[in-house]
Design a protein around this motif. Structure first.
Motif: not given
Length: 211
Positions: A21, A25, A27, A176
């Motif tokens: 990710f 992180n 979105p 994401k």
């Protein structure tokens, strides 16, 4: 205004591959999907089956979480008192259901003299297929059907949160991004997919970008 109300969201990450990710992180995009002609109770299942695969194929999307709407849940209430007479165990019932591809997870709930098997995958079209599942055979070789020792209930999981868009209930999607991917490029690809989906499924759903 345009806002998604959501408390205690149960997040389901669709991709099983481990992907890095973004460190912060945040979105990439938040979407609100409102039902047009689809029943709100069917919306979540429709999205999982028909819409999420398009987003999952986008290069640079790491994970999608989904909240709001209704999640189908099938409960099988097994009457434990009847098991000895049929010479069958609960584990054998679960194994037979798994063999029939009904995929009841091993987790189950004890409820008095009943053992309740829970399944939340909505792909099952026909409940009578579960009713008529053969889960063993008697000493005389006759089939034992699940309906002989269980009640089957088709419903929805208890809801812990709702999502809203312009005052109406919707299903919220949070996309994401993979670490190291260009944010603008991934967002542009995603915008194209949203446009395509709104054209393809416009009679059923409408996808709105929140940010």
């Amino acid at each position: 205004g345009k806002k998604i109300i959501s408390e205690d969201c149960k997040v389901e990450v669709r991709k099983s591959i481990v992907i890095r990710f973004d460190p912060n992180n945040t979105p990439l995009m938040q979407l609100a999907v409102e039902p047009v002609s689809i029943d709100l109770k069917q919306l979540r299942f429709f999205l999982k089956k028909n819409v999420l695969p398009y987003f999952e194929r986008i290069d640079g999307i790491a994970a999608i979480s989904i909240s709001g709407g209704f999640e189908r849940q099938i409960l099988v209430h097994v009457d434990k008192a009847k098991l000895p007479a049929y010479n069958i165990t609960l584990q054998e019932i679960i194994s037979q259901l798994d063999a029939g591809n009904y995929n009841f997870p091993a987790g189950n709930i004890k409820n008095g003299d009943k053992e309740v098997l829970v399944r939340t995958n909505g792909a099952l079209r026909n409940l009578s297929m579960i009713h008529d599942s053969v889960i063993g055979s008697t000493k005389a070789g006759l089939p034992i059907f699940l309906k002989s020792l269980a009640q089957i209930e088709d419903g929805f999981k208890e809801r812990t949160s709702t999502s809203e868009y312009n005052g109406k209930e919707c299903v919220a999607l949070i996309l994401k991004k993979e670490a190291g991917k260009n944010t603008v490029a991934v967002a542009d690809l995603t915008d194209e997919v949203i446009k395509e989906l709104n054209e393809k499924f416009g009679d059923k759903i409408k996808i709105h970008k929140i940010n």
